[in-house]
Enzyme design. Structure first.
Site, PDB file in Angstrom:
ATOM      1  CG  ASP A 150      -3.260  -3.409   4.055  1.00 33.65           C
ATOM      2  OD1 ASP A 150      -2.050  -3.332   4.263  1.00 33.65           O
ATOM      3  OD2 ASP A 150      -3.730  -3.677   2.939  1.00 33.65           O
ATOM      4  CD  GLU A 180      -0.771  -2.931  -2.665  1.00 29.88           C
ATOM      5  OE1 GLU A 180      -0.737  -4.145  -2.888  1.00 29.88           O
ATOM      6  OE2 GLU A 180      -0.077  -2.381  -1.793  1.00 29.88           O
TER       7      GLU A 180
HETATM    8  C1  FRU Z   1      -1.526  -3.577   0.932  1.00 32.19           C
HETATM    9  C2  FRU Z   1      -1.911  -4.964   0.461  1.00 32.19           C
HETATM   10  C3  FRU Z   1      -3.293  -4.948  -0.167  1.00 32.19           C
HETATM   11  C4  FRU Z   1      -3.712  -6.380  -0.032  1.00 32.19           C
HETATM   12  C5  FRU Z   1      -3.120  -6.754   1.297  1.00 32.19           C
HETATM   13  C6  FRU Z   1      -2.655  -8.170   1.422  1.00 32.19           C
HETATM   14  O1  FRU Z   1      -0.643  -3.576   1.972  1.00 32.19           O
HETATM   15  O2  FRU Z   1      -0.955  -5.462  -0.456  1.00 32.19           O
HETATM   16  O3  FRU Z   1      -3.332  -4.481  -1.501  1.00 32.19           O
HETATM   17  O4  FRU Z   1      -5.102  -6.544  -0.073  1.00 32.19           O
HETATM   18  O5  FRU Z   1      -2.025  -5.880   1.521  1.00 32.19           O
HETATM   19  O6  FRU Z   1      -2.236  -8.455   2.711  1.00 32.19           O
END
Ligand code: FRU
Length: 524
Positions: free
Chosen positions: A57, A235
C-alpha cells in the site's frame, strides 16, 4: 467500543530513538544488498517502485516542504511480504521521482511485528505527522492466533525524511482484532481519522475518531457498516469530499465466492458516494462500485494537491499469487500512475492519469485515421530493429458505428522466440459481444493467466488510453469512469504492439503513440 487512550505526540525518548535508528540502518543495509541483485527486465520506468524488496500500500501521501511524498508498505529484506516498514519516494513535480531512505521500521513493542498502513498530515507547527497501525501477532510468531493493532504516531521536522516515534494514540478497543489503516484529515477545525475495524459481530466497519489538536483522540462513532454481512473488513478506508459529495473508498474483504466480473481478485477496491458531515454517519447515495476492474489495483490513498486536485495513489501487486518479478528479480509491487479524481453527474468516480504524464512523452507518432480490414494485424511498434515498446502511452479512438469487428484488440508486451511466426502477448480488448473492455493475459509470457474486464459505456465511440510499462498495463476507458490495471511480464526480446481486428473491420479515427521517459531520469 471505547476510544482507548492518548499519549503525547512526538515526545522523543533517547533509547527508543536509538533503537529505531538501528532498525532503519539494518533495513537500509539489507535492501542495498538485495538491490545489487535486482534484475530490471520488468522494473518500471514510469511507475514508483521500491529500489528492491517488497512494496504494498501507498501510505502517507502528501505535499510537504515543497515536495510530494509517497511512503509505502515495504519489506526491505526480500521480494515478499514480511515485517512491514515504510519505504519512501518523493517528487517536486509528480513527474520525476527519487528514492528516499526507509522512513519507519518496527522498533517499539507495539509495532514489533509491523509498521502497517497509515497517512500523513502537516501539524500547525510545521512538523509532518504520520499516523500508522502498530501490528503485533498475538502469539508473537504469526497471525494464526490473531493480531493486536493500535494506532500510532511519528513526527518529522526535516521535511519527511526522518521520524521520531511518538507511541500509541489509540489503543485497541475491547474485544477487537482487525483495527487498522488510519486516514487523517482536517475538517473545519477538527482533525478526523477514519480507521477500518471488524466489529464484534464480524462486520466490516469504518470508525471515526476526532481530535482538537492531533494529540488527544476520541471515538466519535461507527460511520459506515458494509451492508453485505459477508464482508468482514474494509481495509484502507479513505473519506473525502469531491465535487460536492463525499466518497468513501475502501477494500472490502470477504471469503464469499466471487461471482460475475466483480471482486475477482484476492483484494479488490471500490467506493460508495454519499453524504457526510461531522457529527453524523456516512449516508450512501449509491451502491458499492468497483474502482478498477484489473487484476492489480488496491489500497488507494488520496490527497489534496496544493492546486486543489484530488489525487489517488494505488498499489499494483498481489498477496495471493507469486509474481514473476518476485521469484527472480528481487523486487515486487509498484504504484499505479497517480490519478486525478472527479465525480460525474450520475455519481461515478472518474479517475484519469494526472496531466503530468504528458511531460514524460519523448517521441510521439500520429498514425491518423485508417481502416483495419477483417481479421487483420497492424504492427504499430517493434517491426523495425531496436524498436522496442517498453514504456509507452497509446491513445486509440475507434468509430464503432463504422466498424464491424467483434473485437478490437491491442496486443502489447508481444514477444516471440521464432521471429513472430507465433508470439506471446497481453491483449487489451474491446469485446462488442460482451460490451466490455478488458485485459486478457491468457497467452502472456510470464504472468498467471486469466482476464479482467470493465463495462463499456461509450456508445459509438471507443476511446482507450493505455499505459504500458515494462511490467504493467493500465487501460483507461472513455470518460475514465472505468479502468483496468494489471501486471504483465513479457518474454525476452523486442516488445511489439499490434492492433488487431477480430471477425470484422475497425474504423480507427485516431491513433497516437508516445514513447515515455523514465521518472527516475533527470531526478533533481
Ligand atoms: C492492505 C493491508 C492493510 C495493512 C497493510 C499491511 O493491503 O493489509 O490493511 O495495513 O496491508 O501491509
Amino acid at each position: 467500543m471505547d476510544a482507548g487512550q492518548s499519549t503525547t505526540v512526538g515526545v522523543p525518548d533517547a533509547e527508543a530513538a536509538a533503537r529505531h535508528t538501528a532498525a532503519l540502518e539494518r533495513a537500509q543495509t539489507a535492501r542495498a544488498l538485495l538491490q545489487d541483485t535486482r534484475n530490471d527486465r520488468w522494473y518500471p520506468r514510469f511507475h514508483v517502485a521500491a529500489p528492491a524488496g517488497w512494496m504494498n500500500d501507498p501510505n502517507g501521501v502528501c505535499f510537504h516542504n515543497g515536495r510530494f511524498h509517497v511512503y509505502y508498505q515495504h519489506f526491505p529484506d526480500a521480494a515478499q511480504w514480511g515485517p512491514m516498514h515504510w519505504g519512501h519516494a518523493s517528487s517536486a513535480d509528480l513527474v520525476h521521482w527519487r528514492h528516499e531512505p526507509i522512513a519507519l521500521a518496527p522498533s517499539l513493542p507495539e509495532d514489533a511485528d509491523g509498521v502497517w498502513s497509515g497517512s500523513a498530515i502537516e501539524a500547525p507547527d510545521g512538523r509532518l505527522l504520520v499516523f500508522y497501525t502498530g501490528n503485533r501477532w498475538r502469539n508473537g510468531v504469526d497471525d494464526t492466533d490473531g493480531l493486536v493493532q493500535v494506532q500510532m504516531v511519528a513526527s518529522s521536522t526535516d521535511g519527511g525524511t526522518t521520524f521520531t516515534k511518538g507511541g500509541v494514540v489509540i489503543d485497541t478497543p475491547e474485544g477487537i482484532g482487525d483495527f487498522r489503516d488510519p486516514k487523517v484529515w482536517l475538517q473545519g477545525d477538527t482533525y478526523c481519522m477514519v480507521v477500518a475495524a471488524t466489529s464484534l459481530q464480524g462486520r466490516g466497519q469504518v470508525w471515526l475518531y476526532t481530535s482538537p489538536d492531533l494529540e488527544a483522540w476520541s471515538f466519535d462513532r461507527v460511520i459506515f457498516t458494509d451492508p453485505n454481512p459477508a464482508v468482514h473488513m474494509l481495509e484502507c478506508p479513505d473519506l473525502f469530499e469531491l465535487d460536492g459529495h463525499w466518497v468513501l473508498l475502501y477494500g472490502p474483504m470477504t471469503t464469499a465466492r466471487p461471482q460475475g466480473y466483480l471482486n475477482r481478485n484476492g483484494h479488490n477496491t471500490g467506493y460508495v458516494v454519499g453524504k457526510w458531515s461531522l457529527g453524523g454517519e456516512f449516508v450512501p447515495s449509491t451502491d458499492y462500485t468497483q474502482y478498477d476492474w484489473g487484476h492489480h489495483y488496491y489500497a488507494p490513498q488520496t490527497m489534496r494537491a496544493p492546486d486543489g486536485r484530488r489525487l489517488s495513489f494505488g498499489w499494483m501487486g498481489g498477496f495471493t499469487l507469486p509474481l514473476a518479478s518476485q521469484q527472480a528479480d528481487a523486487w515486487s509491487g509498484q504504484l499505479a500512475v497517480p490519478r486525478e479524481l472527479h465525480l460525474t453527474d450520475d455519481l461515478r468516480l472518474s479517475a484519469s492519469p494526472i496531466g503530468e504524464v504528458a511531460r514524460l512523452r519523448r517521441t510521439s507518432t500520429d498514425l491518423g485515421s485508417f481502416e483495419l480490414g477483417v481479421d487483420a494485424d497492424r504492427v504499430l511498434i517493434g517491426a523495425a530493429p531496436g524498436d522496442d515498446a517498453q514504456a509507452l502511452e497509446i491513445e486509440l479512438e475507434v468509430d464503432l458505428a463504422a466498424s464491424s469487428a467483434e473485437q478490437v484488440c491491442l496486443l502489447v508486451h508481444q514477444t516471440s522466440s521464432d521471429g513472430f511466426a507465433t508470439s506471446q502477448f497481453t491483449k487489451v480488448c474491446f469485446d462488442a459481444l460482451a460490451n466490455r473492455v478488458g485485459i486478457d493475459r491468457g497467452v502472456t509470457a510470464r504472468t498467471d493467466r486469466g482476464y479482467r474486464s470493465a463495462p463499456f459505456t461509450g456508445g459509438d465511440t471507443l476511446r482507450l488510453r493505455v499505459l504500458v510499462d515494462r511490467g504493467s498495463v493500465e487501460v483507461f476507458i472513455g470518460d475514465d469512469t472505468a479502468a483496468v490495471s494489471s501486471l504483465s511480464f513479457p518474454g525476452v526480446g523486442v516488445r511489439r504492439v499490434t492492433l488487431a481486428s477480430v471477425a470484422g473491420t475497425v474504423a480507427v479515427t485516431s491513433l497516437r503513440l508516445h514513447e515515455l521517459g523514465s521518472i527516475w531520469d533527470d531526478a533533481d
